[in-house]
Design a protein around this motif. Structure first.
Motif, short mmCIF file in Angstrom:
data_model
loop_
_atom_site.label_atom_id
_atom_site.label_comp_id
_atom_site.label_asym_id
_atom_site.label_seq_id
_atom_site.Cartn_x
_atom_site.Cartn_y
_atom_site.Cartn_z
N SER A 274 -6.89 36.92 24.87
CA SER A 274 -7.34 38.27 24.52
C SER A 274 -7.56 38.43 23.02
O SER A 274 -8.20 39.38 22.60
N GLY A 275 -7.00 37.52 22.21
CA GLY A 275 -7.12 37.68 20.77
C GLY A 275 -6.04 38.58 20.19
O GLY A 275 -6.02 38.84 18.99
N LEU A 276 -5.15 39.09 21.02
CA LEU A 276 -4.04 39.90 20.51
C LEU A 276 -3.03 39.02 19.79
O LEU A 276 -2.25 39.49 18.97
N VAL B 145 -9.63 40.49 18.80
CA VAL B 145 -9.97 41.12 20.06
C VAL B 145 -11.49 41.09 20.23
O VAL B 145 -12.23 41.45 19.32
N VAL C 71 -14.00 41.09 26.43
CA VAL C 71 -12.78 40.85 27.20
C VAL C 71 -12.21 42.16 27.73
O VAL C 71 -12.18 43.17 27.04
N PHE D 17 -8.70 43.68 29.97
CA PHE D 17 -7.30 43.27 30.19
C PHE D 17 -6.62 44.33 31.04
O PHE D 17 -6.57 45.49 30.66
N PHE E 174 -3.02 45.28 32.39
CA PHE E 174 -1.66 44.89 32.07
C PHE E 174 -0.74 45.03 33.28
O PHE E 174 -1.04 45.74 34.23
N GLN F 250 2.48 46.32 33.17
CA GLN F 250 3.04 47.66 33.15
C GLN F 250 1.90 48.66 33.07
O GLN F 250 0.79 48.32 32.69
N ALA G 204 -0.47 50.92 31.52
CA ALA G 204 -0.90 51.04 30.14
C ALA G 204 -1.95 52.14 30.00
O ALA G 204 -2.63 52.23 28.99
N THR H 40 -11.02 49.49 32.64
CA THR H 40 -11.38 48.14 32.19
C THR H 40 -12.82 47.81 32.56
O THR H 40 -13.60 47.32 31.74
N ASP I 249 4.61 52.91 22.54
CA ASP I 249 4.59 51.83 23.53
C ASP I 249 3.63 50.71 23.10
O ASP I 249 2.43 50.94 22.92
N ASN J 60 2.47 48.33 24.80
CA ASN J 60 1.43 48.12 25.81
C ASN J 60 0.24 49.04 25.61
O ASN J 60 -0.90 48.64 25.79
N LEU J 61 0.55 50.31 25.27
CA LEU J 61 -0.54 51.27 25.08
C LEU J 61 -1.37 50.88 23.86
O LEU J 61 -2.60 50.99 23.87
N ASN K 78 -3.48 47.96 24.87
CA ASN K 78 -4.56 48.42 25.73
C ASN K 78 -5.67 49.08 24.92
O ASN K 78 -6.86 48.78 25.12
N ARG L 222 -6.44 48.60 21.82
CA ARG L 222 -7.18 47.61 21.02
C ARG L 222 -8.15 46.84 21.91
O ARG L 222 -9.29 46.58 21.52
N ILE L 223 -7.71 46.46 23.12
CA ILE L 223 -8.61 45.74 24.02
C ILE L 223 -9.80 46.63 24.40
O ILE L 223 -10.93 46.16 24.48
N LEU L 224 -9.54 47.91 24.60
CA LEU L 224 -10.63 48.81 24.99
C LEU L 224 -11.61 49.02 23.84
O LEU L 224 -12.67 49.59 24.04
#
Ligand SMILES: Nc1ncnc2c1ncn2[C@@H]1O[C@H](COP(=O)(O)OP(=O)(O)O)[C@@H](O)[C@H]1O
Ligand SMILES: [Mg+2]
Lengths: 266, 283
Positions: A58-60, A78, A82, A84, A86, A88, A90, A152, B173, B175-176, B179, B181-183
């Motif tokens: 993912s580049g994270l 990022v 891509v 993602f 998750f 949990q 998110a 997504t 969080d 995860n948030l 998320n 950053r991915i978005l």
């Protein structure tokens, strides 16, 4: 899509420094490729480094050794191609369903009206029409996952990373979501890297299943799943071809777990 | 039980539940009134019977007379509304400036590891200075007017809001954030779309406490040296051994604090509508 691989990890190493100051090797000599449009599942013992692998793609996160490439170009951060999903939840709890689904396009600079129209379309596609104004805490776990899928897929990812996305759902909901995912994936043509600890799920969904070793993780073996598509999730698990593959994979995974236990106690 | 009677039965039960809750609520109000009457009545009686010295403890009826006198004829240092307004202005200005600075600094340091590593030590030191003492410095530096009181209120508010905003950012969080950053969110979009909303409940919680602190800052500042304001009114009542005056001023300040509290609660409810029902706190 002229690239030969959608995702390629070559000789990748990823290490963490533990709070005690030791170095913990999560991945060493890790090799894996995913072709464009291919559905590849990753299974392996808990804590072996599956999530870490997705983080690198993912580049994270960045690897300490080796190369990670997307469509033959190294991952530097990022990437817009891509997506993602998750493990949990998110989704953003302070945004309603519409706000969550249109988040990606808005971040990426799509005008609000267009983003909203697209979002409504995706909400309909995942079967959440009528819930646009609901906040995540008002939805069931399965519906929240649908929001995450719409969120997504609206970005039209060419590489989709999924980290045990359905593990928190009950069996019936999980089956529905798996079907939903297969149909969305078929329409999108994205390459998928799908992490799960559920062997059946891996076989039902994937073209190929990679079995990882215990930490530090490497790819132990890759199994091609030559079950025909479109697949029927509900009936496929009683098919004898499925049963044969499941037995083969399960033996493979059990060997790995037993070997790890022998090494740990030796 | 047949299908036809089932809904009726539940409806009846719900009604009786609501009725019971209403009854309980009426009882609580009655009990509160009784406590109030016992306390104030006991005080008044105690003074009249000579058990309590009205010189030290005041007297409820005299406090009410004092308030009426202030409202009608003004106080020893000018009209009452003027004193109230000055104090509200100083506390309000200090509250706004202190909270804005606190939120900005808290989010900046919360988002930047280097800055927070460098500055955390200085913030700890500054925070350990007793803030009331700084009132004297401000009066020396800024004079007897409003600015010195506002400065003290700012200092009182800043550290509380800063601490909460910083903590709120740190608790966001992971995860948030991943998320977002991915978005496709940039750093600034992550701050706006994830960090701020998740820190918001922390920040709002600190605002509740800090308006009280701003009020204390303004009043203590006026007490230390001023030409007008509720703090000066208390100081001058104290100077003339007028305990009823001190109590009357306290009541006025309490009313101001309760109004502010009500406004803040209303704003908080507006801003946090997305949250699951927070246990509807009886009020
Ligand atoms: N940020 C981190 N710091 C230190 N150790 C980590 C970190 N992330 C993961 N690990 C460790 O790396 C190993 C692999 O983790 P992970 O990839 O999450 O496993 P899983 O296969 O269950 O997804 C685990 O032992 C975990 O403790
Ligand atoms: Mg994991």
């Amino acid at each position: 899509m002229s690239a030969a691989t959608a995702v390629a990890l070559k000789n990748v190493a990823r290490r963490f420094v533990t709070p005690g100051g030791d170095v913990l090797s999560a991945l060493e000599n890790f090799d894996l490729t995913v072709a464009p449009g291919e559905f590849c599942a990753i299974v392996g013992p808990t804590g072996c480094g599956k999530s870490t692998t997705l983080g690198l793609v993912s580049g994270l996160a960045q690897p300490q050794g080796g190369t990670v490439t997307l469509f033959d170009a190294p991952v530097t951060g990022v990437d817009r191609r891509v997506g993602f999903v998750f493990q949990q939840d998110a989704v953003f709890p302070w945004r309603d369903v519409l706000g969550n689904v249109m988040a990606g396009p808005l971040f990426r600079g799509v005008p609000r009206a267009k983003a909203e129209a697209e979002a409504r379309d995706w909400i309909a596609r995942v079967g959440l029409t009528g819930f646009e104004q609901h906040h995540p805490h008002q939805l069931s776990g399965g519906m929240r996952k649908r929001v995450a899928l719409a969120q997504t897929f609206i970005n039209k990812p060419e590489v989709l990373l999924m980290d045990e996305p359905f593990s928190a759902l009950d069996v019936q909901t999980r089956e529905l979501m798996q079907e939903e995912l297969l149909s969305l994936w078929t329409q999108s043509g994205a390459a998928v890297l799908f992490v799960t600890h559920d062997l059946d799920e891996a076989i039902l969904l994937a073209d190929r299943v990679a079995v990882l070793t215990t930490r530090p993780a490497r790819v132990k073996s890759v199994h091609t799943i030559d079950l025909p598509r479109p697949r029927n999730i509900a009936t496929l698990r009683y098919d004898e071809r499925f049963v044969a593959i499941a037995r083969r994979l399960s033996d493979d995974l059990r060997d790995e777990v037993l070997r790890a236990r022998r090494e740990a106690t030796a | 039980m047949t299908d036809a009677t089932a809904p009726l039965a539940t409806e009846g039960r719900i009604e009786s539940l609501a009725e019971r809750q209403r009854r309980r609520w009426r009882m609580i109000i009655a009990l509160r009134l009784i406590v109030f009457v016992l306390f104030v009545g006991g005080w008044e009686l105690g003074v009249r019977a000579g058990w309590l010295d009205s010189f030290f403890f005041g007297q409820p009826s005299a406090i009410v007379d004092k308030l009426i006198d202030w409202i009608r004829n003004g106080t020893s240092i000018g009209p009452l509304w003027k004193q109230v307004w000055v104090t509200i202005y100083e506390a309000g200005a200090g509250f706004v400036i202190g909270s804005v600075l606190g939120v900005l600094c808290g989010i900046t340091l919360g988002r930047n590891q280097l800055l927070s590593d460098v500055f955390s030590i200085y913030i700890k030191i500054a925070n350990s200075i007793p803030r009331i003492v700084m009132g004297s410095i401000f009066i020396v530096a800024l004079g007897l007017g409003s600015p010195s009181k506002i400065a003290l209120a700012v200092v009182m508010v800043f550290f509380v809001v800063f601490g909460n905003a910083f903590q709120g950012v740190r608790e966001a969080d992971k995860n948030l954030i991943a998320n977002a950053r991915i978005l496709g969110a940039s750093d600034w979009q992550v701050t706006r779309a994830v960090i701020l909303p998740s820190a918001l409940s922390w920040i709002l919680a600190s605002l509740h406490v800090s308006f009280g602190f701003a009020l204390i800052g303004a009043i203590v500042g006026e007490f230390l040296g001023a030409r007008e304001g509720m703090g000066l009114l208390i100081a001058s009542a104290q100077g003339s051994f007028d305990s009823n005056g001190v109590f009357a001023a306290m009541i006025v300040i309490a009313v101001v604090a309760l109004c502010a509290e009500w406004i803040l609660t209303t704003i908080e409810k507006r801003l946090l509508t997305w949250r699951p029902e927070v246990s509807a706190a009886g009020e």
